[in-house]
Design an enzyme around this catalytic site. Structure first.
Site, PDB file in Angstrom:
ATOM      1  N   GLY A  15       0.800  -1.222  -0.106  1.00 39.83           N
ATOM      2  CA  GLY A  15      -0.012  -0.006   0.145  1.00 39.83           C
ATOM      3  C   GLY A  15       0.823   1.316  -0.224  1.00 39.83           C
ATOM      4  O   GLY A  15       0.613   2.193  -0.903  1.00 39.83           O
ATOM      5  N   ASP A  35      10.133  -6.534  -4.376  1.00 39.70           N
ATOM      6  CA  ASP A  35       8.797  -7.071  -3.352  1.00 39.70           C
ATOM      7  C   ASP A  35       8.879  -8.376  -3.836  1.00 39.70           C
ATOM      8  O   ASP A  35       9.296  -8.815  -4.788  1.00 39.70           O
ATOM      9  CB  ASP A  35       7.639  -6.253  -3.828  1.00 39.70           C
ATOM     10  CG  ASP A  35       6.377  -6.591  -2.622  1.00 39.70           C
ATOM     11  OD1 ASP A  35       6.203  -5.321  -2.103  1.00 39.70           O
ATOM     12  OD2 ASP A  35       6.274  -7.793  -2.591  1.00 39.70           O
ATOM     13  N   ASP A  49      12.247 -12.653  -2.359  1.00 37.80           N
ATOM     14  CA  ASP A  49      11.853 -12.698  -1.043  1.00 37.80           C
ATOM     15  C   ASP A  49      13.164 -12.158  -0.394  1.00 37.80           C
ATOM     16  O   ASP A  49      14.180 -12.401  -0.531  1.00 37.80           O
ATOM     17  CB  ASP A  49      11.459 -14.024  -0.317  1.00 37.80           C
ATOM     18  CG  ASP A  49      10.882 -14.011   1.034  1.00 37.80           C
ATOM     19  OD1 ASP A  49       9.931 -14.465   0.842  1.00 37.80           O
ATOM     20  OD2 ASP A  49      11.765 -13.657   1.826  1.00 37.80           O
ATOM     21  N   LEU A  50      13.092 -11.428   0.793  1.00 40.24           N
ATOM     22  CA  LEU A  50      13.965 -10.711   1.760  1.00 40.24           C
ATOM     23  C   LEU A  50      14.840 -11.893   2.143  1.00 40.24           C
ATOM     24  O   LEU A  50      16.078 -11.868   2.684  1.00 40.24           O
ATOM     25  CB  LEU A  50      13.283 -10.122   3.089  1.00 40.24           C
ATOM     26  CG  LEU A  50      12.808  -8.719   2.578  1.00 40.24           C
ATOM     27  CD1 LEU A  50      12.081  -8.201   3.818  1.00 40.24           C
ATOM     28  CD2 LEU A  50      13.697  -7.630   2.219  1.00 40.24           C
ATOM     29  N   GLY A  71       7.977  -6.222   4.488  1.00 41.64           N
ATOM     30  CA  GLY A  71       7.801  -7.062   5.664  1.00 41.64           C
ATOM     31  C   GLY A  71       6.212  -7.360   6.045  1.00 41.64           C
ATOM     32  O   GLY A  71       5.475  -6.636   5.137  1.00 41.64           O
ATOM     33  N   ASN A 110       4.494   2.933  14.929  1.00 45.03           N
ATOM     34  CA  ASN A 110       3.860   3.344  16.349  1.00 45.03           C
ATOM     35  C   ASN A 110       3.825   2.124  17.114  1.00 45.03           C
ATOM     36  O   ASN A 110       3.655   2.121  18.593  1.00 45.03           O
ATOM     37  CB  ASN A 110       2.435   3.972  16.200  1.00 45.03           C
ATOM     38  CG  ASN A 110       1.464   3.071  15.720  1.00 45.03           C
ATOM     39  OD1 ASN A 110       0.810   2.796  16.604  1.00 45.03           O
ATOM     40  ND2 ASN A 110       1.283   3.127  14.497  1.00 45.03           N
ATOM     41  N   HIS A 111       3.626   0.883  16.638  1.00 45.64           N
ATOM     42  CA  HIS A 111       3.413  -0.217  17.403  1.00 45.64           C
ATOM     43  C   HIS A 111       4.512  -0.668  18.324  1.00 45.64           C
ATOM     44  O   HIS A 111       4.601  -1.568  19.076  1.00 45.64           O
ATOM     45  CB  HIS A 111       2.708  -1.136  16.672  1.00 45.64           C
ATOM     46  CG  HIS A 111       1.476  -0.924  15.923  1.00 45.64           C
ATOM     47  ND1 HIS A 111       0.416  -0.746  17.009  1.00 45.64           N
ATOM     48  CD2 HIS A 111       1.198  -0.572  14.851  1.00 45.64           C
ATOM     49  CE1 HIS A 111      -0.748  -0.271  16.124  1.00 45.64           C
ATOM     50  NE2 HIS A 111      -0.186  -0.085  14.807  1.00 45.64           N
ATOM     51  N   TYR A 138       4.462  -7.870  16.040  1.00 42.29           N
ATOM     52  CA  TYR A 138       4.846  -7.046  14.931  1.00 42.29           C
ATOM     53  C   TYR A 138       5.597  -5.781  15.338  1.00 42.29           C
ATOM     54  O   TYR A 138       6.658  -5.458  14.886  1.00 42.29           O
ATOM     55  CB  TYR A 138       3.510  -6.787  14.101  1.00 42.29           C
ATOM     56  CG  TYR A 138       3.830  -5.567  13.196  1.00 42.29           C
ATOM     57  CD1 TYR A 138       4.372  -5.544  12.218  1.00 42.29           C
ATOM     58  CD2 TYR A 138       2.925  -4.247  13.642  1.00 42.29           C
ATOM     59  CE1 TYR A 138       4.448  -4.383  11.612  1.00 42.29           C
ATOM     60  CE2 TYR A 138       3.090  -3.199  13.019  1.00 42.29           C
ATOM     61  CZ  TYR A 138       3.688  -3.310  11.674  1.00 42.29           C
ATOM     62  OH  TYR A 138       3.974  -2.159  10.955  1.00 42.29           O
ATOM     63  N   ARG A 176      -9.231   7.228  16.162  1.00 45.91           N
ATOM     64  CA  ARG A 176      -7.597   7.140  16.625  1.00 45.91           C
ATOM     65  C   ARG A 176      -6.811   7.568  15.477  1.00 45.91           C
ATOM     66  O   ARG A 176      -5.828   8.500  15.616  1.00 45.91           O
ATOM     67  CB  ARG A 176      -7.529   5.876  16.654  1.00 45.91           C
ATOM     68  CG  ARG A 176      -5.747   5.396  16.959  1.00 45.91           C
ATOM     69  CD  ARG A 176      -5.689   3.966  17.103  1.00 45.91           C
ATOM     70  NE  ARG A 176      -4.453   3.564  17.178  1.00 45.91           N
ATOM     71  CZ  ARG A 176      -3.611   3.024  15.955  1.00 45.91           C
ATOM     72  NH1 ARG A 176      -4.455   2.740  14.818  1.00 45.91           N
ATOM     73  NH2 ARG A 176      -2.420   2.781  15.851  1.00 45.91           N
TER      74      ARG A 176
HETATM   75  P1  NAI Z   1       1.887  -3.628   3.104  1.00 53.06           P
HETATM   76  O1  NAI Z   1       1.577  -4.816   3.770  1.00 53.06           O
HETATM   77  O2  NAI Z   1       0.734  -3.244   2.217  1.00 53.06           O
HETATM   78  O3  NAI Z   1       3.240  -3.823   2.101  1.00 53.06           O
HETATM   79  C1  NAI Z   1       4.242  -4.610   2.634  1.00 53.06           C
HETATM   80  C2  NAI Z   1       4.926  -5.059   1.308  1.00 53.06           C
HETATM   81  O4  NAI Z   1       5.887  -5.998   1.851  1.00 53.06           O
HETATM   82  C3  NAI Z   1       4.048  -6.284   0.483  1.00 53.06           C
HETATM   83  O5  NAI Z   1       3.852  -5.727  -0.748  1.00 53.06           O
HETATM   84  C4  NAI Z   1       4.724  -7.521   0.637  1.00 53.06           C
HETATM   85  O6  NAI Z   1       4.512  -8.401  -0.570  1.00 53.06           O
HETATM   86  C5  NAI Z   1       6.270  -7.199   0.954  1.00 53.06           C
HETATM   87  N1  NAI Z   1       6.866  -8.398   1.765  1.00 53.06           N
HETATM   88  C6  NAI Z   1       6.249  -8.950   2.908  1.00 53.06           C
HETATM   89  N2  NAI Z   1       7.134  -9.807   3.561  1.00 53.06           N
HETATM   90  C7  NAI Z   1       8.008  -9.675   2.317  1.00 53.06           C
HETATM   91  C8  NAI Z   1       9.299 -10.553   2.252  1.00 53.06           C
HETATM   92  N3  NAI Z   1       9.583 -11.474   3.098  1.00 53.06           N
HETATM   93  N4  NAI Z   1      10.092 -10.368   1.015  1.00 53.06           N
HETATM   94  C9  NAI Z   1       9.762  -9.366   0.348  1.00 53.06           C
HETATM   95  N5  NAI Z   1       8.739  -8.694   0.178  1.00 53.06           N
HETATM   96  C10 NAI Z   1       7.839  -8.721   1.354  1.00 53.06           C
HETATM   97  O7  NAI Z   1       2.141  -2.562   4.046  1.00 53.06           O
HETATM   98  P2  NAI Z   1       2.194  -1.069   3.995  1.00 53.06           P
HETATM   99  O8  NAI Z   1       1.139  -0.599   4.457  1.00 53.06           O
HETATM  100  O9  NAI Z   1       2.909  -0.786   2.414  1.00 53.06           O
HETATM  101  O10 NAI Z   1       3.338  -0.752   5.027  1.00 53.06           O
HETATM  102  C11 NAI Z   1       4.765  -0.717   4.486  1.00 53.06           C
HETATM  103  C12 NAI Z   1       5.920  -0.679   5.661  1.00 53.06           C
HETATM  104  O11 NAI Z   1       5.474   0.463   6.486  1.00 53.06           O
HETATM  105  C13 NAI Z   1       5.763  -1.809   6.580  1.00 53.06           C
HETATM  106  O12 NAI Z   1       7.033  -2.186   7.007  1.00 53.06           O
HETATM  107  C14 NAI Z   1       4.903  -1.402   7.790  1.00 53.06           C
HETATM  108  O13 NAI Z   1       5.100  -2.275   8.661  1.00 53.06           O
HETATM  109  C15 NAI Z   1       5.246  -0.051   7.857  1.00 53.06           C
HETATM  110  N6  NAI Z   1       4.172   0.786   8.237  1.00 53.06           N
HETATM  111  C16 NAI Z   1       2.847   1.091   7.706  1.00 53.06           C
HETATM  112  C17 NAI Z   1       1.972   2.048   8.348  1.00 53.06           C
HETATM  113  C18 NAI Z   1       0.845   2.352   7.618  1.00 53.06           C
HETATM  114  O14 NAI Z   1       0.231   3.173   8.053  1.00 53.06           O
HETATM  115  N7  NAI Z   1       0.775   1.981   5.955  1.00 53.06           N
HETATM  116  C19 NAI Z   1       2.080   2.354   9.531  1.00 53.06           C
HETATM  117  C20 NAI Z   1       3.436   1.859  10.302  1.00 53.06           C
HETATM  118  C21 NAI Z   1       4.257   1.194   9.808  1.00 53.06           C
HETATM  119  C1  15L Z   2       0.997  -0.177  11.119  1.00 53.38           C
HETATM  120  O1  15L Z   2       2.069  -0.550  11.497  1.00 53.38           O
HETATM  121  C2  15L Z   2       0.246  -1.020  10.137  1.00 53.38           C
HETATM  122  O2  15L Z   2       1.224  -1.206   9.255  1.00 53.38           O
HETATM  123  C3  15L Z   2      -0.775   0.020   9.315  1.00 53.38           C
HETATM  124  O3  15L Z   2      -1.505  -0.984   8.630  1.00 53.38           O
HETATM  125  C4  15L Z   2      -2.062   0.418  10.369  1.00 53.38           C
HETATM  126  O4  15L Z   2      -2.488  -0.396  10.957  1.00 53.38           O
HETATM  127  C5  15L Z   2      -0.829   1.451  11.378  1.00 53.38           C
HETATM  128  O5  15L Z   2       0.032   0.642  12.009  1.00 53.38           O
HETATM  129  C6  15L Z   2      -2.030   1.895  12.405  1.00 53.38           C
HETATM  130  O6  15L Z   2      -1.372   1.918  13.639  1.00 53.38           O
HETATM  131  O7  15L Z   2      -3.028   2.324  12.216  1.00 53.38           O
END
Ligand code: NAI
Ligand code: 15L
Length: 269
Positions: A15, A35, A49-50, A71, A110-111, A138, A176
């Site tokens: 995303g 990815d 994969d990572l 991740g 934030n988690h 997480y 929130r």
């Molecule tokens: P998401 O779940 O949409 O995207 C994560 C991507 O990482 C996916 O495309 C997935 O295929 C890839 N991935 C997962 N495991 C993998 C692996 N082993 N090897 C290669 N690729 C892998 O998550 P989002 O929302 O895009 O978040 C991106 C990063 O930001 C994450 O690390 C998340 O924890 C962090 N984050 C996001 C927040 C948000 O509000 N979107 C809030 C806090 C942290």
């Molecule tokens: C995160 O860390 C998640 O990756 C995101 O999907 C949201 O849930 C965000 O925190 C949140 O706290 O809203």
């Protein structure tokens, strides 16, 4: 720091990665995408994969910096978090060290501090130095990432900005999120600041917009040169009318991690 040109974006199919693929190139970056999932409109993206250390090493070779988003992004069984977030982030740093990459921007969350009680109205903002209080495996993995970044700075001179992202989505969708929302445009601004600020060493920063209801202290992000332009407040009236104010008797509302702080975990992965 000289503005990096070529930047590896891991998690590019996710995303946030999808939003940043559109918003970062206008700052002058050439993105290399990585990815485990293929990206339809990006045939040159690296699909791996990572855990694939050879692919990771190829991916970081020659880049000026890395934005590490890949991740598991929600709660999951420990073994899965271990593999993707803990071992995966270690593999990324090892590849960066071996290939001489000097700057990483790490998606923390934030988690990592999710069990911190949310501030009452008018009380002091949560400082970046607040003790870690992970709310999930997480969140624990995000604290690990921050410490790994600290180690690779002290031991190997790789600089990192660890961004404790609030909620980065096109719009806030919960009460929130009014307090922790990071607009996609502000996310791009903050990533740009994190990539270009001088002498960051290991810097930890909360990552949100300039929300009227902000829960935490943005000063370490602002010190990087980040000047947020957005505020969730225009969404407040509608969200409060639909969902009501945060309820101190509801366990989902008492800590900054929200529903991540409930047991059992909410997201089968
Ligand atoms: P998401 O779940 O949409 O995207 C994560 C991507 O990482 C996916 O495309 C997935 O295929 C890839 N991935 C997962 N495991 C993998 C692996 N082993 N090897 C290669 N690729 C892998 O998550 P989002 O929302 O895009 O978040 C991106 C990063 O930001 C994450 O690390 C998340 O924890 C962090 N984050 C996001 C927040 C948000 O509000 N979107 C809030 C806090 C942290
Ligand atoms: C995160 O860390 C998640 O990756 C995101 O999907 C949201 O849930 C965000 O925190 C949140 O706290 O809203």
């Amino acid at each position: 720091m000289t503005a990096p040109r070529t930047v590896l974006l891991t998690g590019a199919a996710g995303g946030l990665g999808t939003l940043m693929r559109a918003l970062l190139p206008p700052y002058g970056y050439r993105l290399r995408l990585f990815d485990q999932r293929p990206i339809d409109d990006a045939p040159d993206a690296i699909t791996a994969d990572l855990a694939d250390t050879d692919a990771l090493r190829d991916a970081v070779r020659g880049v000026d910096a890395v934005i590490h988003l890949a991740g598991i992004s929600l709660e999951a069984p420990f073994e899965k978090i271990l593999r993707a977030n803990i071992e995966g982030t270690h593999h990324l740093y090892e590849a960066a060290r071996e290939e001489g990459v000097r700057r990483v921007v790490l998606a923390s969350s934030n988690h990592a501090v999710g069990f911190t009680p949310r501030p009452a109205d008018g009380s002091a903002a949560i400082p970046v130095g607040t003790p870690r209080r992970p709310d999930t495996f997480y969140g624990l993995s995000k604290g690990f990432g921050e410490d790994l970044a600290s180690l690779y700075w002290d031991l190997h001179g790789i600089e990192t900005v660890s961004l404790r992202i609030g909620s980065c989505f096109p719009e806030p969708t919960t009460v929130r999120m009014l307090s922790i929302w990071l607009s996609p445009a502000d996310c791009a601004r903050l990533l740009h600041a994190s990539l270009t600020a001088e002498h960051v060493g290991h810097t930890v920063a909360y990552a949100s917009s300039a929300n009227t209801r902000l829960w935490w202290d943005l000063s370490s992000a602002r010190a990087l040169g980040y000047a947020p332009q957005d505020d969730s407040e225009p969404y407040a009236a509608a969200l409060l009318a639909a969902q009501g104010a945060l309820d101190p008797d509801n366990p989902e509302h008492t800590h900054i991690g929200g529903a991540f702080c409930t047991d059992p975990p909410l997201w089968p992965y």
